[in-house]
Design a protein around this motif. Sequence first.
Motif, short mmCIF file in Angstrom:
data_model
loop_
_atom_site.label_atom_id
_atom_site.label_comp_id
_atom_site.label_asym_id
_atom_site.label_seq_id
_atom_site.Cartn_x
_atom_site.Cartn_y
_atom_site.Cartn_z
N UNK A 189 -40.78 -7.94 -34.11
CA UNK A 189 -40.15 -8.89 -33.19
C UNK A 189 -39.54 -10.11 -33.87
N UNK A 190 -39.47 -10.11 -35.19
CA UNK A 190 -38.89 -11.22 -35.93
C UNK A 190 -37.36 -11.18 -35.80
N UNK A 191 -36.83 -12.07 -34.98
CA UNK A 191 -35.38 -12.08 -34.71
C UNK A 191 -34.56 -12.51 -35.92
N UNK A 200 -56.46 6.71 -37.86
CA UNK A 200 -55.14 6.25 -38.16
C UNK A 200 -55.23 4.90 -38.86
N UNK A 201 -54.31 4.70 -39.77
CA UNK A 201 -54.35 3.50 -40.59
C UNK A 201 -53.02 2.76 -40.46
N UNK A 202 -53.10 1.43 -40.34
CA UNK A 202 -51.93 0.56 -40.31
C UNK A 202 -52.06 -0.46 -41.42
N UNK A 203 -50.96 -0.87 -41.98
CA UNK A 203 -50.96 -1.97 -42.95
C UNK A 203 -49.64 -2.71 -42.83
N UNK A 204 -49.66 -3.99 -43.16
CA UNK A 204 -48.46 -4.81 -43.05
C UNK A 204 -48.35 -5.68 -44.29
N UNK A 205 -47.13 -5.82 -44.78
CA UNK A 205 -46.86 -6.77 -45.86
C UNK A 205 -46.44 -8.08 -45.22
N UNK A 206 -46.71 -9.20 -45.87
CA UNK A 206 -46.36 -10.49 -45.27
C UNK A 206 -44.86 -10.62 -45.03
N UNK A 207 -44.54 -11.36 -44.01
CA UNK A 207 -43.16 -11.68 -43.72
C UNK A 207 -42.77 -12.82 -44.64
N UNK A 208 -41.73 -12.64 -45.40
CA UNK A 208 -41.24 -13.69 -46.28
C UNK A 208 -39.81 -14.01 -45.92
N UNK A 220 -51.14 -7.45 -34.41
CA UNK A 220 -50.41 -8.72 -34.43
C UNK A 220 -49.45 -8.84 -35.63
N UNK A 221 -49.88 -8.54 -36.87
CA UNK A 221 -48.94 -8.71 -37.99
C UNK A 221 -47.77 -7.72 -37.97
N UNK A 222 -48.02 -6.49 -37.52
CA UNK A 222 -46.94 -5.50 -37.43
C UNK A 222 -45.95 -5.89 -36.34
N UNK A 223 -46.50 -6.29 -35.21
CA UNK A 223 -45.68 -6.74 -34.09
C UNK A 223 -44.80 -7.92 -34.53
#
Length: 164
Positions: A136-138, A1-9, A129-132
């Motif tokens: 969880x970004x309020x 399984x693969x996960x990827x995240x784009x930066x939070x801007x 951590x980056x996906x979480x």
Amino acid sequence: MVLAVAPVLLAGPAAAKPDPGNGDPIRPSYIPGSFPDEVVEVHDLTNQERRRDGCHNDLRVDEALANAADDHSKHMSATANVTHEGEGGSGPDDRMEAAGYDTSKGWGENIAQGYDTPEAVMAGWMKSKPHRKNILNCDFKALGVGIARAVDGTLYWTQDFGGT
């Protein structure tokens, strides 16, 4: 399984936690694609995680973000490639803007491949951590979810988050 995240801007100073939502599961009827129950379940599970962590605002369904997420999941499934780069080299913010979403207040994107259920993909994202951090970004106010199945049966998942 693969996960990827784009930066939070996020644009501007950090916002205070928004007013509480009503806590009811969101049941959109307009979500495109062939997996409406799974899309709704990912949305509900995302809001449950946010509430459990202290976010007082449920993410509302945004049709433009849903369309961008759905299109990106379809692109990944067609190319059998888990990437934040879309057609023509587009990035997540480009796709969200093209779908009609204003990204000036911030955006984030989570993608994954190979998870068979909403519970499994959410567990994978929450262990990363980056996906979480996106989930969880309020400061995020809106969410669009997309799921597509490749010819070989592999599922591709996208969560597009927005700050407006």
